[in-house]
Write a protein that holds these residues in place. Structure first.
Motif, PDB file in Angstrom:
ATOM      1  N   MET A   1      72.151  12.603  65.716  1.00  0.00           N
ATOM      2  CA  MET A   1      72.209  12.818  67.134  1.00  0.00           C
ATOM      3  C   MET A   1      73.557  12.416  67.709  1.00  0.00           C
ATOM      4  O   MET A   1      74.083  13.118  68.547  1.00  0.00           O
ATOM      5  CB  MET A   1      71.115  12.027  67.846  1.00  0.00           C
ATOM      6  CG  MET A   1      69.740  12.588  67.646  1.00  0.00           C
ATOM      7  SD  MET A   1      69.701  14.173  68.428  1.00  0.00           S
ATOM      8  CE  MET A   1      68.248  14.063  69.332  1.00  0.00           C
ATOM      9  N   GLU A   2      74.048  11.282  67.245  1.00  0.00           N
ATOM     10  CA  GLU A   2      75.337  10.819  67.773  1.00  0.00           C
ATOM     11  C   GLU A   2      76.463  11.756  67.347  1.00  0.00           C
ATOM     12  O   GLU A   2      77.402  11.990  68.108  1.00  0.00           O
ATOM     13  CB  GLU A   2      75.624   9.405  67.283  1.00  0.00           C
ATOM     14  CG  GLU A   2      74.722   8.360  67.901  1.00  0.00           C
ATOM     15  CD  GLU A   2      75.039   6.978  67.395  1.00  0.00           C
ATOM     16  OE1 GLU A   2      76.207   6.751  67.016  1.00  0.00           O
ATOM     17  OE2 GLU A   2      74.141   6.159  67.375  1.00  0.00           O
ATOM     18  N   SER A   3      76.378  12.288  66.121  1.00  0.00           N
ATOM     19  CA  SER A   3      77.441  13.180  65.652  1.00  0.00           C
ATOM     20  C   SER A   3      77.467  14.477  66.452  1.00  0.00           C
ATOM     21  O   SER A   3      78.535  15.036  66.695  1.00  0.00           O
ATOM     22  CB  SER A   3      77.277  13.463  64.163  1.00  0.00           C
ATOM     23  OG  SER A   3      76.058  14.147  63.939  1.00  0.00           O
ATOM     24  N   SER A   4      76.325  14.962  66.876  1.00  0.00           N
ATOM     25  CA  SER A   4      76.320  16.191  67.677  1.00  0.00           C
ATOM     26  C   SER A   4      76.904  15.936  69.067  1.00  0.00           C
ATOM     27  O   SER A   4      77.563  16.802  69.639  1.00  0.00           O
ATOM     28  CB  SER A   4      74.910  16.761  67.795  1.00  0.00           C
ATOM     29  OG  SER A   4      74.072  15.865  68.502  1.00  0.00           O
ATOM     30  N   GLY A   5      76.704  14.729  69.612  1.00  0.00           N
ATOM     31  CA  GLY A   5      77.295  14.374  70.901  1.00  0.00           C
ATOM     32  C   GLY A   5      78.809  14.273  70.811  1.00  0.00           C
ATOM     33  O   GLY A   5      79.543  14.714  71.709  1.00  0.00           O
ATOM     34  N   ILE A   6      79.286  13.708  69.699  1.00  0.00           N
ATOM     35  CA  ILE A   6      80.738  13.602  69.490  1.00  0.00           C
ATOM     36  C   ILE A   6      81.341  14.995  69.328  1.00  0.00           C
ATOM     37  O   ILE A   6      82.400  15.299  69.872  1.00  0.00           O
ATOM     38  CB  ILE A   6      81.035  12.712  68.264  1.00  0.00           C
ATOM     39  CG1 ILE A   6      80.608  11.275  68.556  1.00  0.00           C
ATOM     40  CG2 ILE A   6      82.510  12.784  67.901  1.00  0.00           C
ATOM     41  CD1 ILE A   6      80.709  10.368  67.344  1.00  0.00           C
ATOM     42  N   LEU A   7      80.616  15.851  68.600  1.00  0.00           N
ATOM     43  CA  LEU A   7      81.096  17.209  68.382  1.00  0.00           C
ATOM     44  C   LEU A   7      81.182  17.984  69.693  1.00  0.00           C
ATOM     45  O   LEU A   7      82.162  18.689  69.948  1.00  0.00           O
ATOM     46  CB  LEU A   7      80.176  17.932  67.395  1.00  0.00           C
ATOM     47  CG  LEU A   7      80.565  19.336  66.992  1.00  0.00           C
ATOM     48  CD1 LEU A   7      81.920  19.329  66.291  1.00  0.00           C
ATOM     49  CD2 LEU A   7      79.513  19.947  66.094  1.00  0.00           C
ATOM     50  N   GLY A   9      81.582  16.675  72.661  1.00  0.00           N
ATOM     51  CA  GLY A   9      82.673  16.077  73.420  1.00  0.00           C
ATOM     52  C   GLY A   9      84.032  16.592  72.956  1.00  0.00           C
ATOM     53  O   GLY A   9      84.915  16.918  73.770  1.00  0.00           O
ATOM     54  N   LEU A  10      84.214  16.679  71.639  1.00  0.00           N
ATOM     55  CA  LEU A  10      85.476  17.199  71.092  1.00  0.00           C
ATOM     56  C   LEU A  10      85.684  18.660  71.462  1.00  0.00           C
ATOM     57  O   LEU A  10      86.803  19.087  71.765  1.00  0.00           O
ATOM     58  CB  LEU A  10      85.506  17.030  69.572  1.00  0.00           C
ATOM     59  CG  LEU A  10      85.715  15.615  69.049  1.00  0.00           C
ATOM     60  CD1 LEU A  10      85.580  15.599  67.529  1.00  0.00           C
ATOM     61  CD2 LEU A  10      87.059  15.084  69.468  1.00  0.00           C
ATOM     62  N   LEU A  11      84.603  19.451  71.442  1.00  0.00           N
ATOM     63  CA  LEU A  11      84.718  20.858  71.833  1.00  0.00           C
ATOM     64  C   LEU A  11      85.112  20.992  73.298  1.00  0.00           C
ATOM     65  O   LEU A  11      85.938  21.844  73.648  1.00  0.00           O
ATOM     66  CB  LEU A  11      83.413  21.592  71.563  1.00  0.00           C
ATOM     67  CG  LEU A  11      83.111  21.926  70.106  1.00  0.00           C
ATOM     68  CD1 LEU A  11      81.710  22.500  69.980  1.00  0.00           C
ATOM     69  CD2 LEU A  11      84.129  22.879  69.553  1.00  0.00           C
ATOM     70  N   CYS A  12      84.536  20.151  74.162  1.00  0.00           N
ATOM     71  CA  CYS A  12      84.885  20.197  75.585  1.00  0.00           C
ATOM     72  C   CYS A  12      86.344  19.811  75.812  1.00  0.00           C
ATOM     73  O   CYS A  12      87.061  20.457  76.583  1.00  0.00           O
ATOM     74  CB  CYS A  12      83.963  19.261  76.382  1.00  0.00           C
ATOM     75  SG  CYS A  12      82.266  19.857  76.486  1.00  0.00           S
ATOM     76  N   ILE A  13      86.801  18.769  75.123  1.00  0.00           N
ATOM     77  CA  ILE A  13      88.186  18.327  75.269  1.00  0.00           C
ATOM     78  C   ILE A  13      89.147  19.403  74.763  1.00  0.00           C
ATOM     79  O   ILE A  13      90.165  19.695  75.402  1.00  0.00           O
ATOM     80  CB  ILE A  13      88.400  16.992  74.531  1.00  0.00           C
ATOM     81  CG1 ILE A  13      87.639  15.880  75.256  1.00  0.00           C
ATOM     82  CG2 ILE A  13      89.876  16.651  74.435  1.00  0.00           C
ATOM     83  CD1 ILE A  13      87.630  14.567  74.516  1.00  0.00           C
ATOM     84  N   SER A  14      88.826  20.016  73.632  1.00  0.00           N
ATOM     85  CA  SER A  14      89.716  21.050  73.103  1.00  0.00           C
ATOM     86  C   SER A  14      89.737  22.272  74.020  1.00  0.00           C
ATOM     87  O   SER A  14      90.784  22.901  74.203  1.00  0.00           O
ATOM     88  CB  SER A  14      89.303  21.439  71.687  1.00  0.00           C
ATOM     89  OG  SER A  14      88.013  22.016  71.694  1.00  0.00           O
ATOM     90  N   LEU A  15      88.605  22.632  74.610  1.00  0.00           N
ATOM     91  CA  LEU A  15      88.562  23.759  75.533  1.00  0.00           C
ATOM     92  C   LEU A  15      89.404  23.505  76.773  1.00  0.00           C
ATOM     93  O   LEU A  15      90.168  24.373  77.207  1.00  0.00           O
ATOM     94  CB  LEU A  15      87.107  24.053  75.931  1.00  0.00           C
ATOM     95  CG  LEU A  15      86.875  25.218  76.878  1.00  0.00           C
ATOM     96  CD1 LEU A  15      87.323  26.512  76.222  1.00  0.00           C
ATOM     97  CD2 LEU A  15      85.428  25.296  77.297  1.00  0.00           C
ATOM     98  N   VAL A  16      89.318  22.300  77.311  1.00  0.00           N
ATOM     99  CA  VAL A  16      90.109  21.946  78.493  1.00  0.00           C
ATOM    100  C   VAL A  16      91.597  21.941  78.157  1.00  0.00           C
ATOM    101  O   VAL A  16      92.429  22.431  78.934  1.00  0.00           O
ATOM    102  CB  VAL A  16      89.656  20.572  79.051  1.00  0.00           C
ATOM    103  CG1 VAL A  16      90.624  20.054  80.096  1.00  0.00           C
ATOM    104  CG2 VAL A  16      88.257  20.671  79.622  1.00  0.00           C
TER     105      VAL A  16
END
Length: 106
Positions: A1-7, A9-16
């Motif tokens: 569960m935690e790894s999917s949250g990190i993933l 978050g990383l996708l959102c940061i890379s998109l921005v």
């Protein structure tokens, strides 16, 4: 569960970051002309460098050979036999070579 949250978050940061980097700043015509024409200081430096090169041009060693050998055409005599040695009369032009047996450009 935690790894999917990190993933996520990383996708959102890379998109921005991709969206922010894709934006370009508009350049006005005045800024474009300012960038296009060199500054007066650069012009002065170029003129000073040209003056210095002109002064020191005579002091630089020449690139010419001192005993420059003229060029020969095809079939011309390019060497002469001096006992056991061969002396050059001229250099063969292009990709031609001086034949050591015939002493002619081939």
């Amino acid at each position: 569960m935690e790894s999917s949250g990190i993933l996520v978050g990383l996708l959102c940061i890379s998109l921005v970051s991709v969206l922010c980097c894709g934006q370009s700043r508009e350049v006005s015509a005045e800024e474009f002309e300012a960038k296009k024409s060199p500054d007066s200081t650069e012009k002065e430096l170029l003129e000073a460098m040209e003056d210095l090169l002109g002064k020191f041009q005579s002091r630089l060693p020449s690139t010419e050979k001192r005993g420059s050998i003229p060029l020969c055409g095809v079939g011309d005599r390019c060497a002469v036999r001096l006992g056991p040695r061969i002396g050059k009369l001229c250099d063969c032009a292009g990709r031609r070579n001086c034949n050591s047996f015939l002493l002619k450009c081939i």
